[in-house]
Design an enzyme around this catalytic site. Structure first.
Site, short mmCIF file in Angstrom:
data_model
loop_
_atom_site.label_atom_id
_atom_site.label_comp_id
_atom_site.label_asym_id
_atom_site.label_seq_id
_atom_site.Cartn_x
_atom_site.Cartn_y
_atom_site.Cartn_z
NE ARG A 83 -1.73 15.18 -37.93
CZ ARG A 83 -2.68 13.83 -37.60
NH1 ARG A 83 -2.39 13.18 -36.48
NH2 ARG A 83 -2.52 13.49 -38.92
CE LYS A 142 -1.15 6.97 -39.07
NZ LYS A 142 -1.98 7.84 -39.38
CE1 TYR A 200 0.13 -7.47 -7.54
CE2 TYR A 200 -0.94 -7.76 -10.22
CZ TYR A 200 0.09 -7.67 -8.99
OH TYR A 200 1.26 -8.47 -9.21
CG MET A 214 3.43 -7.03 -16.76
SD MET A 214 5.12 -6.88 -16.36
CE MET A 214 5.03 -5.55 -15.38
C1 LIG Z 1 -2.51 8.50 -40.21
C2 LIG Z 1 -3.00 8.42 -41.85
C3 LIG Z 1 -3.89 8.33 -42.77
C4 LIG Z 1 -4.76 7.00 -42.00
O1 LIG Z 1 -6.02 7.41 -41.31
P1 LIG Z 1 -6.98 5.86 -41.18
O2 LIG Z 1 -8.11 6.69 -40.06
O3 LIG Z 1 -6.41 5.19 -40.10
O4 LIG Z 1 -7.00 5.35 -42.42
C5 LIG Z 1 -4.46 8.71 -43.19
N1 LIG Z 1 -3.62 10.30 -43.57
C6 LIG Z 1 -2.49 10.65 -42.65
C7 LIG Z 1 -1.84 12.06 -43.01
C8 LIG Z 1 -2.56 9.96 -41.29
O5 LIG Z 1 -1.80 9.73 -40.43
#
Ligand SMILES: *Cc1c(COP(=O)(O)O)cnc(C)c1O
Length: 338
Positions: free
Chosen positions: A102, A3, A231, A279
Protein backbone atom coordinates in the site's frame (compact mmCIF):
# COMPACT_ATOMS: atom_id res chain seq x y z
CA UNK A 1 -0.58 5.09 17.39
CA UNK A 2 -3.45 7.51 17.95
CA UNK A 3 -4.80 7.65 14.40
CA UNK A 4 -8.55 7.61 13.72
CA UNK A 5 -9.22 9.55 16.91
CA UNK A 6 -7.23 7.00 18.92
CA UNK A 7 -9.13 4.11 17.35
CA UNK A 8 -12.42 5.81 18.07
CA UNK A 9 -11.83 6.35 21.77
CA UNK A 10 -10.94 10.05 21.57
CA UNK A 11 -7.45 11.26 20.77
CA UNK A 12 -7.21 14.24 23.17
CA UNK A 13 -7.81 12.18 26.31
CA UNK A 14 -5.71 9.26 25.12
CA UNK A 15 -2.85 11.63 24.41
CA UNK A 16 -3.29 13.24 27.83
CA UNK A 17 -3.08 9.83 29.45
CA UNK A 18 0.08 8.88 27.56
CA UNK A 19 2.01 12.09 27.02
CA UNK A 20 4.06 11.92 30.20
CA UNK A 21 5.04 8.28 29.75
CA UNK A 22 8.80 8.14 29.32
CA UNK A 23 8.35 5.41 26.72
CA UNK A 24 6.42 7.69 24.35
CA UNK A 25 8.93 8.84 21.77
CA UNK A 26 6.33 10.17 19.34
CA UNK A 27 2.66 9.89 18.50
CA UNK A 28 1.69 8.25 15.23
CA UNK A 29 -1.25 9.35 13.11
CA UNK A 30 -2.37 8.65 9.57
CA UNK A 31 -3.07 12.10 8.16
CA UNK A 32 -1.85 15.67 8.30
CA UNK A 33 -5.26 16.76 9.60
CA UNK A 34 -4.99 14.30 12.47
CA UNK A 35 -1.52 15.61 13.23
CA UNK A 36 -2.84 19.17 13.31
CA UNK A 37 -5.55 18.04 15.75
CA UNK A 38 -2.80 16.53 17.88
CA UNK A 39 -0.91 19.83 17.85
CA UNK A 40 -4.13 21.54 18.93
CA UNK A 41 -4.09 19.26 22.00
CA UNK A 42 -0.86 20.98 23.01
CA UNK A 43 1.51 18.19 22.00
CA UNK A 44 4.74 19.79 20.81
CA UNK A 45 6.74 16.58 20.56
CA UNK A 46 7.26 14.39 17.54
CA UNK A 47 4.34 13.43 15.33
CA UNK A 48 4.79 10.81 12.65
CA UNK A 49 2.30 10.86 9.77
CA UNK A 50 2.23 7.27 8.56
CA UNK A 51 -0.02 7.38 5.50
CA UNK A 52 1.41 9.00 2.37
CA UNK A 53 0.40 12.67 2.46
CA UNK A 54 -1.15 14.15 -0.69
CA UNK A 55 1.27 16.51 -2.46
CA UNK A 56 -0.90 19.50 -1.58
CA UNK A 57 -0.46 18.94 2.15
CA UNK A 58 3.34 19.01 2.44
CA UNK A 59 3.52 22.71 3.31
CA UNK A 60 0.84 22.30 5.96
CA UNK A 61 2.82 19.37 7.35
CA UNK A 62 5.95 21.51 7.48
CA UNK A 63 4.14 24.35 9.25
CA UNK A 64 2.95 21.92 11.92
CA UNK A 65 6.52 20.61 12.21
CA UNK A 66 5.50 17.04 11.46
CA UNK A 67 7.63 14.08 10.55
CA UNK A 68 6.42 12.59 7.30
CA UNK A 69 6.71 8.98 6.29
CA UNK A 70 7.78 8.94 2.66
CA UNK A 71 7.36 6.27 0.03
CA UNK A 72 8.85 7.72 -3.14
CA UNK A 73 11.54 10.07 -4.40
CA UNK A 74 8.98 12.69 -5.43
CA UNK A 75 7.90 12.81 -1.83
CA UNK A 76 11.45 13.29 -0.57
CA UNK A 77 12.02 16.08 -3.11
CA UNK A 78 8.75 17.74 -2.16
CA UNK A 79 9.63 17.55 1.53
CA UNK A 80 13.01 19.14 0.76
CA UNK A 81 11.18 21.94 -1.08
CA UNK A 82 8.88 22.46 1.90
CA UNK A 83 11.89 22.64 4.22
CA UNK A 84 13.53 25.21 1.97
CA UNK A 85 10.35 27.27 1.58
CA UNK A 86 9.75 27.30 5.32
CA UNK A 87 13.45 27.69 6.18
CA UNK A 88 12.90 24.87 8.59
CA UNK A 89 14.66 21.61 9.45
CA UNK A 90 12.40 18.67 8.76
CA UNK A 91 12.70 14.97 9.48
CA UNK A 92 11.28 12.01 7.61
CA UNK A 93 11.16 8.25 7.80
CA UNK A 94 11.19 6.03 4.75
CA UNK A 95 8.68 3.21 4.59
CA UNK A 96 9.85 0.02 2.91
CA UNK A 97 7.27 -2.14 1.17
CA UNK A 98 8.06 -5.73 2.11
CA UNK A 99 4.65 -7.11 1.19
CA UNK A 100 1.94 -4.79 2.43
CA UNK A 101 1.59 -3.29 -1.02
CA UNK A 102 0.00 0.00 0.00
CA UNK A 103 2.97 2.31 0.48
CA UNK A 104 6.72 2.28 0.78
CA UNK A 105 9.80 2.08 -1.38
CA UNK A 106 10.04 -1.35 -3.01
CA UNK A 107 12.35 -3.57 -1.00
CA UNK A 108 13.75 -5.14 -4.19
CA UNK A 109 14.86 -1.77 -5.63
CA UNK A 110 16.82 -0.51 -2.66
CA UNK A 111 19.98 -0.19 -4.75
CA UNK A 112 18.22 2.52 -6.76
CA UNK A 113 16.21 4.46 -4.22
CA UNK A 114 18.59 4.13 -1.26
CA UNK A 115 21.37 6.31 -2.73
CA UNK A 116 18.81 8.62 -4.35
CA UNK A 117 17.09 9.32 -1.02
CA UNK A 118 20.49 9.92 0.55
CA UNK A 119 21.36 12.44 -2.21
CA UNK A 120 18.07 14.31 -1.75
CA UNK A 121 18.57 14.43 2.01
CA UNK A 122 20.56 17.63 2.02
CA UNK A 123 20.60 20.89 3.92
CA UNK A 124 17.49 21.03 6.01
CA UNK A 125 16.29 17.43 5.64
CA UNK A 126 17.02 14.67 8.12
CA UNK A 127 16.54 10.97 7.26
CA UNK A 128 15.61 9.90 10.72
CA UNK A 129 14.12 6.45 10.37
CA UNK A 130 13.39 3.40 8.24
CA UNK A 131 10.51 1.04 8.81
CA UNK A 132 8.23 -1.57 7.36
CA UNK A 133 4.81 -2.88 8.27
CA UNK A 134 3.90 -6.57 8.70
CA UNK A 135 0.73 -7.87 7.11
CA UNK A 136 0.27 -11.06 9.14
CA UNK A 137 1.96 -10.61 12.51
CA UNK A 138 -1.30 -11.65 14.21
CA UNK A 139 -1.42 -15.03 12.43
CA UNK A 140 -0.42 -18.16 14.34
CA UNK A 141 2.01 -18.98 11.54
CA UNK A 142 4.82 -16.43 11.48
CA UNK A 143 6.39 -17.57 8.22
CA UNK A 144 5.06 -14.65 6.20
CA UNK A 145 6.34 -12.28 8.90
CA UNK A 146 9.73 -13.98 8.76
CA UNK A 147 9.84 -13.40 5.02
CA UNK A 148 9.01 -9.73 5.39
CA UNK A 149 11.59 -9.43 8.14
CA UNK A 150 14.28 -10.99 5.96
CA UNK A 151 13.43 -8.66 3.08
CA UNK A 152 13.60 -5.71 5.42
CA UNK A 153 16.94 -6.79 6.85
CA UNK A 154 18.23 -7.03 3.32
CA UNK A 155 17.18 -3.43 2.73
CA UNK A 156 18.82 -2.23 5.94
CA UNK A 157 22.06 -3.90 4.87
CA UNK A 158 21.91 -2.28 1.44
CA UNK A 159 21.14 1.30 2.48
CA UNK A 160 23.90 3.86 2.16
CA UNK A 161 25.50 4.57 5.54
CA UNK A 162 24.50 7.65 7.50
CA UNK A 163 26.67 10.67 6.74
CA UNK A 164 29.60 11.04 9.12
CA UNK A 165 28.49 12.55 12.40
CA UNK A 166 24.76 11.87 11.81
CA UNK A 167 22.87 9.73 14.28
CA UNK A 168 22.03 6.20 13.27
CA UNK A 169 18.68 5.90 11.47
CA UNK A 170 15.96 4.56 13.73
CA UNK A 171 14.49 1.22 12.73
CA UNK A 172 10.98 0.03 13.53
CA UNK A 173 8.66 -2.73 12.34
CA UNK A 174 6.30 -3.80 15.13
CA UNK A 175 2.58 -3.15 15.41
CA UNK A 176 0.81 -4.50 18.52
CA UNK A 177 0.82 -8.06 17.26
CA UNK A 178 4.50 -8.14 16.34
CA UNK A 179 5.51 -6.40 19.56
CA UNK A 180 3.92 -9.27 21.53
CA UNK A 181 5.38 -12.12 19.47
CA UNK A 182 8.82 -13.73 19.54
CA UNK A 183 11.24 -11.22 20.99
CA UNK A 184 8.76 -8.48 20.12
CA UNK A 185 10.80 -7.04 17.26
CA UNK A 186 11.85 -4.33 19.70
CA UNK A 187 14.31 -2.45 17.57
CA UNK A 188 14.52 1.28 18.20
CA UNK A 189 10.75 1.86 18.34
CA UNK A 190 7.50 -0.08 18.36
CA UNK A 191 4.16 1.17 17.06
CA UNK A 192 1.41 -0.29 19.25
CA UNK A 193 -2.19 0.50 18.42
CA UNK A 194 -5.10 -1.88 18.89
CA UNK A 195 -3.74 -3.67 21.97
CA UNK A 196 -3.68 -0.40 23.92
CA UNK A 197 -7.34 0.01 23.09
CA UNK A 198 -8.41 -3.46 24.21
CA UNK A 199 -8.17 -5.45 20.98
CA UNK A 200 -6.66 -8.93 21.05
CA UNK A 201 -3.67 -9.75 18.85
CA UNK A 202 -3.56 -13.51 18.71
CA UNK A 203 -4.15 -15.83 21.62
CA UNK A 204 -0.98 -15.18 23.65
CA UNK A 205 -1.90 -12.14 25.69
CA UNK A 206 -5.35 -11.04 26.76
CA UNK A 207 -5.94 -7.32 26.52
CA UNK A 208 -7.77 -5.44 29.24
CA UNK A 209 -11.32 -4.35 28.48
CA UNK A 210 -10.37 -0.75 27.79
CA UNK A 211 -13.58 0.41 26.14
CA UNK A 212 -17.07 -0.35 27.40
CA UNK A 213 -20.11 0.66 25.39
CA UNK A 214 -23.16 1.15 27.55
CA UNK A 215 -26.65 2.43 26.97
CA UNK A 216 -29.89 2.70 28.92
CA UNK A 217 -32.86 0.44 28.88
CA UNK A 218 -35.63 2.94 28.09
CA UNK A 219 -38.67 0.65 27.94
CA UNK A 220 -39.46 -2.79 29.34
CA UNK A 221 -42.77 -4.36 28.46
CA UNK A 222 -44.77 -7.51 28.04
CA UNK A 223 -45.73 -8.53 24.48
CA UNK A 224 -48.38 -10.91 23.17
CA UNK A 225 -47.60 -14.10 21.24
CA UNK A 226 -47.01 -13.23 17.59
CA UNK A 227 -45.75 -9.70 18.28
CA UNK A 228 -42.98 -8.70 15.90
CA UNK A 229 -39.81 -6.71 16.47
CA UNK A 230 -37.91 -4.33 14.21
CA UNK A 231 -37.81 -3.41 10.54
CA UNK A 232 -38.83 -6.30 8.37
CA UNK A 233 -40.48 -7.93 11.40
CA UNK A 234 -37.76 -10.56 11.34
CA UNK A 235 -38.44 -11.67 14.91
CA UNK A 236 -41.76 -12.91 16.23
CA UNK A 237 -42.68 -13.69 19.85
CA UNK A 238 -43.36 -17.38 20.35
CA UNK A 239 -45.34 -16.85 23.54
CA UNK A 240 -45.81 -14.16 26.15
CA UNK A 241 -42.43 -12.46 26.19
CA UNK A 242 -40.90 -9.44 27.85
CA UNK A 243 -38.94 -7.15 25.59
CA UNK A 244 -36.69 -4.24 26.35
CA UNK A 245 -35.87 -1.24 24.21
CA UNK A 246 -32.24 -0.11 24.49
CA UNK A 247 -31.31 3.43 23.48
CA UNK A 248 -28.46 2.58 21.14
CA UNK A 249 -28.42 1.74 17.46
CA UNK A 250 -26.30 1.77 14.38
CA UNK A 251 -26.34 5.59 14.46
CA UNK A 252 -24.13 5.22 17.54
CA UNK A 253 -21.89 2.72 15.84
CA UNK A 254 -23.53 -0.48 17.06
CA UNK A 255 -23.05 -2.52 13.89
CA UNK A 256 -26.40 -3.35 12.30
CA UNK A 257 -25.18 -6.81 11.31
CA UNK A 258 -24.63 -7.63 15.00
CA UNK A 259 -28.34 -8.34 15.51
CA UNK A 260 -27.88 -11.92 14.32
CA UNK A 261 -26.39 -13.54 17.41
CA UNK A 262 -25.71 -10.30 19.25
CA UNK A 263 -26.10 -10.09 23.00
CA UNK A 264 -26.07 -7.43 25.67
CA UNK A 265 -25.53 -7.51 29.43
CA UNK A 266 -28.12 -6.26 31.92
CA UNK A 267 -27.64 -6.69 35.68
CA UNK A 268 -24.73 -9.02 34.94
CA UNK A 269 -26.82 -11.33 32.77
CA UNK A 270 -26.86 -11.95 29.03
CA UNK A 271 -29.85 -10.98 26.91
CA UNK A 272 -30.18 -11.66 23.18
CA UNK A 273 -30.82 -8.89 20.69
CA UNK A 274 -33.97 -9.58 18.68
CA UNK A 275 -35.05 -8.31 15.28
CA UNK A 276 -33.00 -5.75 13.39
CA UNK A 277 -30.99 -2.99 15.01
CA UNK A 278 -32.51 0.43 14.23
CA UNK A 279 -30.60 3.67 13.89
CA UNK A 280 -31.45 4.73 17.44
CA UNK A 281 -32.65 1.69 19.36
CA UNK A 282 -32.18 -2.03 19.72
CA UNK A 283 -34.70 -4.51 21.08
CA UNK A 284 -33.66 -7.27 23.49
CA UNK A 285 -35.49 -10.23 25.00
CA UNK A 286 -35.60 -9.82 28.79
CA UNK A 287 -36.46 -13.42 29.66
CA UNK A 288 -33.19 -13.91 31.55
CA UNK A 289 -33.58 -10.65 33.51
CA UNK A 290 -37.20 -10.50 34.73
CA UNK A 291 -36.27 -7.74 37.20
CA UNK A 292 -34.96 -5.39 34.48
CA UNK A 293 -36.57 -1.95 34.49
CA UNK A 294 -36.28 1.19 32.40
CA UNK A 295 -33.15 3.07 33.43
CA UNK A 296 -31.00 -0.04 33.81
CA UNK A 297 -27.55 0.11 32.28
CA UNK A 298 -27.14 -2.11 29.23
CA UNK A 299 -23.63 -3.13 28.23
CA UNK A 300 -23.22 -4.00 24.57
CA UNK A 301 -19.44 -4.08 24.75
CA UNK A 302 -17.34 -4.65 27.85
CA UNK A 303 -17.86 -6.01 31.33
CA UNK A 304 -20.87 -6.16 33.66
CA UNK A 305 -20.38 -8.24 36.82
CA UNK A 306 -18.88 -11.58 35.89
CA UNK A 307 -19.92 -11.38 32.25
CA UNK A 308 -17.95 -9.78 29.46
CA UNK A 309 -18.54 -9.13 25.79
CA UNK A 310 -15.18 -8.41 24.21
CA UNK A 311 -14.65 -6.18 21.22
CA UNK A 312 -13.23 -9.19 19.41
CA UNK A 313 -16.41 -11.19 20.07
CA UNK A 314 -18.52 -8.36 18.69
CA UNK A 315 -16.22 -8.09 15.68
CA UNK A 316 -16.36 -11.83 15.02
CA UNK A 317 -20.17 -11.78 15.06
CA UNK A 318 -20.04 -8.93 12.55
CA UNK A 319 -17.50 -10.63 10.32
CA UNK A 320 -14.96 -7.90 10.90
CA UNK A 321 -12.10 -6.93 13.21
CA UNK A 322 -11.95 -5.07 16.52
CA UNK A 323 -10.42 -2.03 14.77
CA UNK A 324 -13.53 -1.48 12.67
CA UNK A 325 -15.89 -1.87 15.62
CA UNK A 326 -14.01 0.72 17.71
CA UNK A 327 -13.43 3.22 14.91
CA UNK A 328 -17.09 2.82 13.92
CA UNK A 329 -18.37 4.28 17.20
CA UNK A 330 -19.93 7.58 16.19
CA UNK A 331 -19.74 11.00 17.85
CA UNK A 332 -23.33 10.64 19.13
CA UNK A 333 -22.02 8.20 21.70
CA UNK A 334 -20.59 10.31 24.52
CA UNK A 335 -17.10 9.22 25.58
CA UNK A 336 -16.85 9.03 29.36
CA UNK A 337 -13.33 8.59 30.76
CA UNK A 338 -12.77 6.79 34.04
C1 LIG B 1 -2.04 1.43 12.49
C2 LIG B 1 -0.60 1.17 12.40
C3 LIG B 1 0.06 0.53 13.46
C4 LIG B 1 -0.64 -0.03 14.66
O1 LIG B 1 -1.16 -1.29 14.36
P1 LIG B 1 -1.95 -2.14 15.46
O2 LIG B 1 -2.25 -3.40 14.77
O3 LIG B 1 -3.18 -1.35 15.78
O4 LIG B 1 -1.07 -2.28 16.64
C5 LIG B 1 1.43 0.41 13.36
N1 LIG B 1 2.11 0.86 12.29
C6 LIG B 1 1.50 1.46 11.26
C7 LIG B 1 2.31 1.95 10.12
C8 LIG B 1 0.13 1.63 11.27
O5 LIG B 1 -0.48 2.21 10.24
Amino acid sequence: MVKADAYGLGMPRVVDALRHEASVWAFGVATVAEAEALRACGWHGRVLVFSPAPPGEFLRAARANLTLCLSDLDGVARWADAAAAQRQNLAFHTEVDTGMGRAGFAAANVAEWGPAVARLTADRLRWEGVYTHFHSADEPDLRATDEQWERFRGVLGALPPEPLGSPRRLVHVANSAASLRRGGYHLDLVRPGIFMYGGAVGANVRPEAVANVRARLVLARQVEPGATAGYGATYQARGHERWGTVAIGYGDGLPRVLAAGGEALIRGRRVPMIGRISMDVTTVDLASVPDAVAGDVVTVLGRDGDEEITVDQVAALCGTISYEVLTGLTPRLPRVYV
